[in-house]
Motif scaffolding. Structure first.
Motif, PDB file in Angstrom:
ATOM      1  N   MET A  15       0.826  -1.206   0.000  1.00 31.61           N
ATOM      2  CA  MET A  15       0.000   0.000   0.000  1.00 31.61           C
ATOM      3  C   MET A  15       0.857   1.252   0.000  1.00 31.61           C
ATOM      4  SD  MET A  15      -2.819   1.511  -0.103  1.00 31.61           S
ATOM      5  CE  MET A  15      -2.966   3.293  -0.064  1.00 31.61           C
ATOM      6  N   PHE A  16       2.031   1.179   0.675  1.00 36.21           N
ATOM      7  CA  PHE A  16       2.887   2.361   0.761  1.00 36.21           C
ATOM      8  C   PHE A  16       3.290   2.844  -0.629  1.00 36.21           C
ATOM      9  CE2 PHE A  16       7.196   4.151   0.814  1.00 36.21           C
ATOM     10  CZ  PHE A  16       6.937   5.294   1.566  1.00 36.21           C
ATOM     11  N   SER A  17       3.633   1.913  -1.530  1.00 39.11           N
ATOM     12  CA  SER A  17       4.064   2.314  -2.858  1.00 39.11           C
ATOM     13  C   SER A  17       2.917   2.943  -3.636  1.00 39.11           C
ATOM     14  CB  SER A  17       4.640   1.109  -3.618  1.00 39.11           C
ATOM     15  OG  SER A  17       3.701   0.051  -3.673  1.00 39.11           O
ATOM     16  N   SER A  18       1.705   2.406  -3.476  1.00 41.07           N
ATOM     17  CA  SER A  18       0.547   3.021  -4.123  1.00 41.07           C
ATOM     18  C   SER A  18       0.340   4.433  -3.609  1.00 41.07           C
ATOM     19  CB  SER A  18      -0.721   2.189  -3.864  1.00 41.07           C
ATOM     20  OG  SER A  18      -0.618   0.917  -4.438  1.00 41.07           O
ATOM     21  N   LYS A  19       0.441   4.592  -2.300  1.00 40.38           N
ATOM     22  CA  LYS A  19       0.294   5.908  -1.680  1.00 40.38           C
ATOM     23  C   LYS A  19       1.355   6.872  -2.201  1.00 40.38           C
ATOM     24  CE  LYS A  19       0.511   8.165   2.891  1.00 40.38           C
ATOM     25  NZ  LYS A  19       0.718   9.428   2.228  1.00 40.38           N
ATOM     26  N   LYS A  20       2.570   6.398  -2.285  1.00 41.67           N
ATOM     27  CA  LYS A  20       3.677   7.238  -2.746  1.00 41.67           C
ATOM     28  C   LYS A  20       3.459   7.693  -4.184  1.00 41.67           C
ATOM     29  CE  LYS A  20       8.730   7.148  -3.095  1.00 41.67           C
ATOM     30  NZ  LYS A  20       9.945   6.309  -2.886  1.00 41.67           N
ATOM     31  N   ARG A  21       3.000   6.783  -5.024  1.00 45.76           N
ATOM     32  CA  ARG A  21       2.775   7.131  -6.430  1.00 45.76           C
ATOM     33  C   ARG A  21       1.622   8.112  -6.584  1.00 45.76           C
ATOM     34  NH1 ARG A  21       4.274   1.520  -7.076  1.00 45.76           N
ATOM     35  NH2 ARG A  21       2.087   0.870  -6.889  1.00 45.76           N
ATOM     36  N   LEU A  22       0.538   7.885  -5.847  1.00 47.75           N
ATOM     37  CA  LEU A  22      -0.605   8.803  -5.915  1.00 47.75           C
ATOM     38  C   LEU A  22      -0.255  10.167  -5.320  1.00 47.75           C
ATOM     39  CD1 LEU A  22      -3.435   6.279  -5.044  1.00 47.75           C
ATOM     40  CD2 LEU A  22      -3.308   7.624  -7.153  1.00 47.75           C
ATOM     41  N   ASP A  23       0.522  10.151  -4.233  1.00 48.32           N
ATOM     42  CA  ASP A  23       0.984  11.416  -3.637  1.00 48.32           C
ATOM     43  C   ASP A  23       1.765  12.240  -4.655  1.00 48.32           C
ATOM     44  OD1 ASP A  23      -0.146  10.958  -1.169  1.00 48.32           O
ATOM     45  OD2 ASP A  23       1.706  10.245  -0.220  1.00 48.32           O
ATOM     46  N   ARG A  24       2.661  11.572  -5.372  1.00 55.60           N
ATOM     47  CA  ARG A  24       3.488  12.284  -6.346  1.00 55.60           C
ATOM     48  C   ARG A  24       2.642  12.818  -7.497  1.00 55.60           C
ATOM     49  NH1 ARG A  24       6.537   8.415  -8.024  1.00 55.60           N
ATOM     50  NH2 ARG A  24       5.288   8.033  -9.875  1.00 55.60           N
ATOM     51  N   ALA A  25       1.709  11.997  -7.989  1.00 57.94           N
ATOM     52  CA  ALA A  25       0.857  12.428  -9.100  1.00 57.94           C
ATOM     53  C   ALA A  25       0.041  13.655  -8.708  1.00 57.94           C
ATOM     54  CB  ALA A  25      -0.074  11.289  -9.515  1.00 57.94           C
ATOM     55  N   TYR A  26      -0.427  13.682  -7.466  1.00 58.61           N
ATOM     56  CA  TYR A  26      -1.211  14.826  -6.993  1.00 58.61           C
ATOM     57  C   TYR A  26      -0.327  16.052  -6.787  1.00 58.61           C
ATOM     58  CZ  TYR A  26      -3.932  17.750  -3.807  1.00 58.61           C
ATOM     59  OH  TYR A  26      -4.569  18.813  -3.217  1.00 58.61           O
ATOM     60  N   LYS A  27       0.832  15.842  -6.163  1.00 58.76           N
ATOM     61  CA  LYS A  27       1.728  16.961  -5.861  1.00 58.76           C
ATOM     62  C   LYS A  27       2.236  17.631  -7.136  1.00 58.76           C
ATOM     63  CE  LYS A  27       6.056  18.052  -3.423  1.00 58.76           C
ATOM     64  NZ  LYS A  27       7.198  17.495  -2.646  1.00 58.76           N
ATOM     65  N   GLU A  28       2.506  16.832  -8.167  1.00 59.57           N
ATOM     66  CA  GLU A  28       3.078  17.363  -9.407  1.00 59.57           C
ATOM     67  C   GLU A  28       2.031  17.631 -10.480  1.00 59.57           C
ATOM     68  OE1 GLU A  28       6.042  14.556 -10.578  1.00 59.57           O
ATOM     69  OE2 GLU A  28       7.319  14.915  -8.812  1.00 59.57           O
ATOM     70  N   ALA A  29       0.767  17.575 -10.116  1.00 63.98           N
ATOM     71  CA  ALA A  29      -0.310  17.702 -11.100  1.00 63.98           C
ATOM     72  C   ALA A  29      -0.373  19.094 -11.716  1.00 63.98           C
ATOM     73  CB  ALA A  29      -1.653  17.366 -10.448  1.00 63.98           C
ATOM     74  N   LYS A  30      -0.780  19.129 -12.961  1.00 64.90           N
ATOM     75  CA  LYS A  30      -1.069  20.390 -13.638  1.00 64.90           C
ATOM     76  C   LYS A  30      -2.356  20.982 -13.058  1.00 64.90           C
ATOM     77  CE  LYS A  30      -2.643  22.109 -18.167  1.00 64.90           C
ATOM     78  NZ  LYS A  30      -3.011  21.702 -19.539  1.00 64.90           N
ATOM     79  N   ILE A  31      -2.361  22.283 -12.771  1.00 64.04           N
ATOM     80  CA  ILE A  31      -3.549  22.951 -12.238  1.00 64.04           C
ATOM     81  C   ILE A  31      -4.344  23.550 -13.392  1.00 64.04           C
ATOM     82  CG2 ILE A  31      -4.427  24.712 -10.665  1.00 64.04           C
ATOM     83  CD1 ILE A  31      -2.926  22.484  -9.247  1.00 64.04           C
ATOM     84  N   VAL A  32      -5.603  23.195 -13.479  1.00 61.59           N
ATOM     85  CA  VAL A  32      -6.512  23.769 -14.472  1.00 61.59           C
ATOM     86  C   VAL A  32      -7.668  24.418 -13.712  1.00 61.59           C
ATOM     87  CG1 VAL A  32      -8.099  23.307 -16.391  1.00 61.59           C
ATOM     88  CG2 VAL A  32      -5.920  22.068 -16.225  1.00 61.59           C
TER      89      VAL A  32
END
Length: 299
Positions: A1-18
């Motif tokens: 679960m930690f790796s899933s959390k880490k990947r989703l955290d990164r995708a959210y943190k680095e997301a493009k803002i629209v």
């Protein structure tokens, strides 16, 4: 679960803002899996439905967000063969792009698009056989792992990502999966044998991916999250975990998507319908909603 959390955290943190507001119109599709029009091209059966729907959204002033697996680059070696098979689709998407109304997310089947140099090389232009010259296609297009739709008045956020971050095999070992699909599952798919590594074909894997994603959402203050990947449409009621899934464009005889309009969210389907006189027509069907996004606010 930690790796899933880490990947989703990164995708959210680095997301493009629209930024959007209640006057914005947004359509979300994913998992088109556009192929080369061979027997293994799952998109081919629905391409007329998809093209008609996209024409409607362009004419109505919608932004188009494609949240992963738009192009089937596991079964197909090159984008060029896909472009040639569905050129009318890409010419329409080009119009969205020129209007700054096209927002693209990469998934596991088009994960090569996370490399900006690959995108620039393959998607910026295409060779026009009629003129013998390279012609502009998606100039300066950028693919993202995540997009955050942020309401410019309320600051409410809607997080968009493909969803394979919660699927360790199809994220971490996507190159191995791609190899197996090309070598084994593509020819078997033609004969009707499903790929067991795909959560869209494996119900147990689907449930695991959804459970991990929901856990991440609850740990992030019930952030509204919209994914694809599993091909299973999800539309929660206010008060439930705000985990949405737009489905796919490779359902039998229909495509599903999510609309955001007037500050409200809806799950829709486009399908072929028969009129009383026997004529076939493509129609939009409202499956769920519309429900005000405000109703999903955690606070």
């Amino acid at each position: 679960m930690f790796s899933s959390k880490k990947r989703l955290d990164r995708a959210y943190k680095e997301a493009k803002i629209v930024e959007f507001d209640n006057n914005s119109k947004i359509i979300l599709f994913s998992d088109c899996h556009r192929g080369d029009n061979s027997f293994a091209d799952d998109f081919a059966n629905n391409r007329n439905i998809y093209f008609h729907a996209l024409k409607h959204y362009f004419a109505e002033g919608f932004n188009y967000c494609e949240i992963g697996d738009g192009d089937e680059l596991w079964e197909n070696l090159s984008f060029e063969s896909i472009l040639n098979a569905h050129k009318n689709i890409y010419m329409l998407m080009k119009l969205f792009h020129k209007d700054n109304r096209l927002h693209m997310i990469w998934g596991n089947h088009d994960m090569v698009y996370r490399n900006p140099e690959y995108v620039k090389k393959h998607l910026s232009t295409y060779f026009d056989a009629k003129t013998g010259e390279d012609v502009e296609l998606f100039k300066d297009i950028k693919y993202h792992e995540g997009i955050v739709l942020k309401h410019c008045k309320t600051d409410q956020e809607v997080f968009l990502t493909h969803g394979h971050q919660a699927d360790w095999w199809n994220y971490t070992f996507w190159k191995w999966s791609r190899f197996m699909v090309r070598l084994l599952w593509k020819p078997l798919n033609v004969m009707g044998v499903a790929d067991p590594t795909s959560p869209a074909k494996n119900y147990k894997e689907l449930i695991k991916v959804e459970r991990r994603t929901k856990k991440w959402i609850t740990e992030n203050n019930n952030l509204i999250t919209i994914v694809g990947h599993t091909h299973r449409p999800r539309f929660p009621e206010p008060g439930d975990i705000p985990f949405f899934n737009d489905g796919s464009c490779v359902h039998p005889r229909s495509i599903t998507g999510i609309e955001i309009e007037n500050g409200e969210i809806s799950l829709i389907k486009w399908q072929i319908s028969t009129s009383d006189d026997g004529a076939l027509k493509i129609v939009r069907v409202l499956l769920e909603g519309p429900i005000a996004l405000e109703n999903y606010r955690a606070d």
